[in-house]
Design a protein around this motif. Sequence first.
Motif, mmCIF file in Angstrom:
data_model
loop_
_atom_site.group_PDB
_atom_site.id
_atom_site.type_symbol
_atom_site.label_atom_id
_atom_site.label_comp_id
_atom_site.label_asym_id
_atom_site.label_seq_id
_atom_site.Cartn_x
_atom_site.Cartn_y
_atom_site.Cartn_z
ATOM 1 N N THR A 26 -13.304 -3.057 -1.134
ATOM 2 C CA THR A 26 -12.382 -4.040 -1.544
ATOM 3 C C THR A 26 -11.137 -3.169 -2.124
ATOM 4 O O THR A 26 -11.225 -2.507 -2.865
ATOM 5 N N HIS A 27 -10.121 -3.326 -1.188
ATOM 6 C CA HIS A 27 -9.042 -2.491 -1.393
ATOM 7 C C HIS A 27 -7.584 -3.549 -1.945
ATOM 8 O O HIS A 27 -7.489 -4.412 -1.458
ATOM 9 N N PHE A 28 -7.029 -3.072 -2.954
ATOM 10 C CA PHE A 28 -5.735 -3.639 -3.502
ATOM 11 C C PHE A 28 -4.458 -3.073 -3.070
ATOM 12 O O PHE A 28 -4.447 -1.612 -3.324
ATOM 13 N N PRO A 29 -3.665 -3.763 -2.449
ATOM 14 C CA PRO A 29 -2.302 -3.188 -2.292
ATOM 15 C C PRO A 29 -1.634 -2.500 -3.379
ATOM 16 O O PRO A 29 -1.510 -3.139 -4.586
ATOM 17 N N LEU A 35 11.737 -4.810 -2.869
ATOM 18 C CA LEU A 35 11.135 -5.729 -2.193
ATOM 19 C C LEU A 35 9.521 -5.591 -2.278
ATOM 20 O O LEU A 35 8.851 -6.532 -1.583
ATOM 21 N N GLN A 36 9.181 -4.987 -3.085
ATOM 22 C CA GLN A 36 7.598 -4.948 -3.338
ATOM 23 C C GLN A 36 6.854 -4.434 -1.925
ATOM 24 O O GLN A 36 5.870 -5.175 -1.686
ATOM 25 N N ARG A 37 7.323 -3.407 -1.233
ATOM 26 C CA ARG A 37 6.748 -3.305 -0.100
ATOM 27 C C ARG A 37 5.182 -2.465 -0.349
ATOM 28 O O ARG A 37 5.165 -1.705 -1.346
ATOM 29 N N VAL A 38 4.389 -2.564 0.485
ATOM 30 C CA VAL A 38 3.275 -1.851 0.148
ATOM 31 C C VAL A 38 3.024 -0.425 0.726
ATOM 32 O O VAL A 38 3.658 -0.228 1.875
ATOM 33 N N VAL A 39 2.881 0.488 -0.298
ATOM 34 C CA VAL A 39 3.087 1.896 0.043
ATOM 35 C C VAL A 39 1.560 2.582 0.065
ATOM 36 O O VAL A 39 1.495 3.782 0.225
ATOM 37 N N GLY A 40 0.595 1.683 -0.051
ATOM 38 C CA GLY A 40 -0.674 2.451 -0.517
ATOM 39 C C GLY A 40 -1.757 1.371 -0.636
ATOM 40 O O GLY A 40 -1.477 0.183 -0.929
#
Length: 297
Positions: A26-29, A35-40
């Motif tokens: 279970t991974h959370f962005p 812009l709340q880009r997913v960086v990890g």
Amino acid sequence: MAAANAPTPTSAAAGRPILEVSDLRTHFPIRKGLLQRVVGHHKAVDGVSFSIARGETLGLVGESGCGKTTVGRTVLALQPATGGQVLFEGKDVFRQDAASLRRMRRDMQIIFQDPGGSLNPRMRVGTIVGEPLEVHGLASGDELRSRVEQLIERCGLGRAALDRYPHEFSGGQRQRIGIARALALEPKLIVCDEPTSALDVSVQSEILNLLADLQDQLGLSYLFISHDMAVIHHVCDRIAVMKDGRIVEEGTRDEVIGAPRDGYTKRLLLAVPECDPRVDEAKRRERKAMLAMEVER
């Protein structure tokens, strides 16, 4: 805390476990910027595997933030999984349609950590405990009232409690209400998410004894989540130690408590205060010193 009439962990090993968890992730962005880009991704649960036999209690123990609660919620499909498989009685929980999952959830329930926050303050206790029965169409009218009365009495509260609101009860009494609600649908597996951590020490033992009695009477299986190794030692048949989203050690209660292999497990045991007056002070110090030496290696 194995049930009297349920299979023991040893005998149940010959049959299929009630719950099988394989490589659960279970991974959370992680989002940043305007812009709340997913960086990890934060890997809250990262490759967890275990099983629970019928009538068995598996303790999942670790420090706060290690992913224990996320495991419990993901197993019940309350939290979407990133990967892995959860089999309940041989059926894949993550591959059920909405109707099938709804039926399956009658057999899988949860007791939450905060008894106050998990109860609707605007609903009377009778409505709270009876709601699962109404939602699943299992009882109504006088039958509903009768079943709710039986549930609340089984959990150690009188019938007068049904017409009162959650704020009128103590923390331990509110947790009894939460347990009664979890029992309403006659589940086979209950995830106990730190059910005593918000309670006074004197009340904790009452709730743990209640859970043990219910397991003996009903043959329940428990996934018992806690950060308290002393509680885990008291109630569980087997123990899985969790650190940073992974299980670092698993075994029977005596194996993990009596002869821990992983350094993290040893550190958890070092943090447990010894309150048993039968344990000689010299022996207590000797055990602490031995554990400390093993941790340093």
